[in-house]
Motif scaffolding. Sequence first.
Motif, short mmCIF file in Angstrom:
data_model
loop_
_atom_site.label_atom_id
_atom_site.label_comp_id
_atom_site.label_asym_id
_atom_site.label_seq_id
_atom_site.Cartn_x
_atom_site.Cartn_y
_atom_site.Cartn_z
N CYS A 176 0.84 -1.21 0.00
CA CYS A 176 0.00 0.00 0.00
C CYS A 176 0.87 1.25 0.00
O CYS A 176 0.57 2.23 -0.69
N GLU A 177 1.93 1.22 0.77
CA GLU A 177 2.85 2.36 0.83
C GLU A 177 3.53 2.58 -0.52
O GLU A 177 3.71 3.71 -0.97
N LYS A 178 3.88 1.47 -1.16
CA LYS A 178 4.51 1.56 -2.49
C LYS A 178 3.54 2.14 -3.52
O LYS A 178 3.92 3.01 -4.32
N GLN A 179 2.30 1.68 -3.49
CA GLN A 179 1.29 2.19 -4.42
C GLN A 179 1.00 3.67 -4.15
O GLN A 179 0.82 4.46 -5.08
N LEU A 180 0.93 4.04 -2.89
CA LEU A 180 0.68 5.43 -2.53
C LEU A 180 1.78 6.34 -3.07
O LEU A 180 1.50 7.41 -3.64
N ALA A 181 3.02 5.91 -2.89
CA ALA A 181 4.16 6.70 -3.39
C ALA A 181 4.08 6.85 -4.90
O ALA A 181 4.37 7.92 -5.45
N ASP A 182 3.66 5.77 -5.58
CA ASP A 182 3.55 5.79 -7.04
C ASP A 182 2.47 6.78 -7.51
O ASP A 182 2.68 7.54 -8.45
N TRP A 183 1.33 6.78 -6.83
CA TRP A 183 0.23 7.67 -7.22
C TRP A 183 0.52 9.13 -6.89
O TRP A 183 -0.09 10.04 -7.46
N TYR A 208 -6.43 9.39 -1.50
CA TYR A 208 -7.30 9.46 -0.33
C TYR A 208 -7.62 8.05 0.20
O TYR A 208 -7.53 7.80 1.40
N PHE A 209 -8.00 7.14 -0.69
CA PHE A 209 -8.39 5.80 -0.25
C PHE A 209 -7.19 4.96 0.18
O PHE A 209 -7.31 4.13 1.10
N LEU A 210 -6.03 5.15 -0.43
CA LEU A 210 -4.84 4.42 0.01
C LEU A 210 -4.39 4.90 1.39
O LEU A 210 -4.01 4.09 2.24
N GLU A 211 -4.47 6.21 1.62
CA GLU A 211 -4.11 6.73 2.94
C GLU A 211 -5.10 6.25 4.00
O GLU A 211 -4.73 5.95 5.14
N LYS A 212 -6.37 6.17 3.62
CA LYS A 212 -7.39 5.65 4.52
C LYS A 212 -7.11 4.19 4.87
O LYS A 212 -7.26 3.77 6.03
N LYS A 213 -6.70 3.42 3.87
CA LYS A 213 -6.38 2.01 4.08
C LYS A 213 -5.17 1.87 5.01
O LYS A 213 -5.16 1.02 5.91
N LEU A 214 -4.17 2.71 4.83
CA LEU A 214 -2.96 2.62 5.63
C LEU A 214 -3.23 2.94 7.11
O LEU A 214 -2.52 2.44 7.98
N LYS A 215 -4.23 3.75 7.38
CA LYS A 215 -4.57 4.06 8.77
C LYS A 215 -5.06 2.83 9.51
O LYS A 215 -4.97 2.75 10.72
N GLN A 216 -5.56 1.85 8.75
CA GLN A 216 -6.04 0.61 9.37
C GLN A 216 -4.89 -0.26 9.89
O GLN A 216 -5.10 -1.15 10.72
N TYR A 217 -3.67 0.01 9.38
CA TYR A 217 -2.52 -0.76 9.82
C TYR A 217 -1.89 -0.17 11.09
O TYR A 217 -1.05 -0.79 11.71
N ALA A 218 -2.31 1.07 11.40
CA ALA A 218 -1.70 1.75 12.56
C ALA A 218 -2.06 1.06 13.87
O ALA A 218 -3.14 0.48 14.01
#
Length: 218
Positions: A176-183, A208-218
């Motif tokens: 997810c972090e890799k995809q976020l950096a790419d976008w 927006y949705f990738l950052e939202k998804k990453l918050k679930q890993y916190a």
Amino acid sequence: MIKITKGKEPQEWTAKKKTSGFTKYSPIPELRQALLEEQGYICAYCMRQIPVKDKSEKETSKIEHTMSRATHPDLQLDYTNMVICCPGSINDDAHCDKSKSVGAKDISFSLFSIPDIKSISYSSKDGIIKSTNPVIENDINKVLNLNNKLLKANRLQTINGVIEVLTLKKWKKSECEKQLADWKQKTIRDIQGEKQLAFKPYCGVVIYFLEKKLKQYA
């Protein structure tokens, strides 16, 4: 929307402003090209790819003054007051700069401010763009008309695509972090037959949705 990072104005525009008697805004090709490259060929407001041709519109892009020329003539030549937008007339329904220019309106938020951009979210139900800030919310709907029918449909298609991928692929945090950096980065894309560094259309929605998804890993 995504935060726009302003660079230096093109030297041709700096020279033009020094021309004797040049006090009224009149764009030059180098100014338009600098803005296109700066924004990665996406509209400052709706994030459609530009250049694009809308029905009934002759232009493929519009140079927009966030603080309107009519109410802020002192800023009409200021590069930091300029962004570039799509033609803004899908099916004759004005949006973005085309809608904002009616009545010579200003926007009440900054495209260059992280907090203002972070207040914005997108609905997975219908593709609506909204803000937790009521002033920005008003600008989105009343000034920029960003929730017109086709823009909502385009965003919803993007949202459905990213949700489907997140659901099916079950990415781990690192992916997810890799995809976020790419976008978040400009990549080589075909823009009217030429290779240009550009953002993917509607990239802010996916971010927006990738950052939202990453918050679930916190």
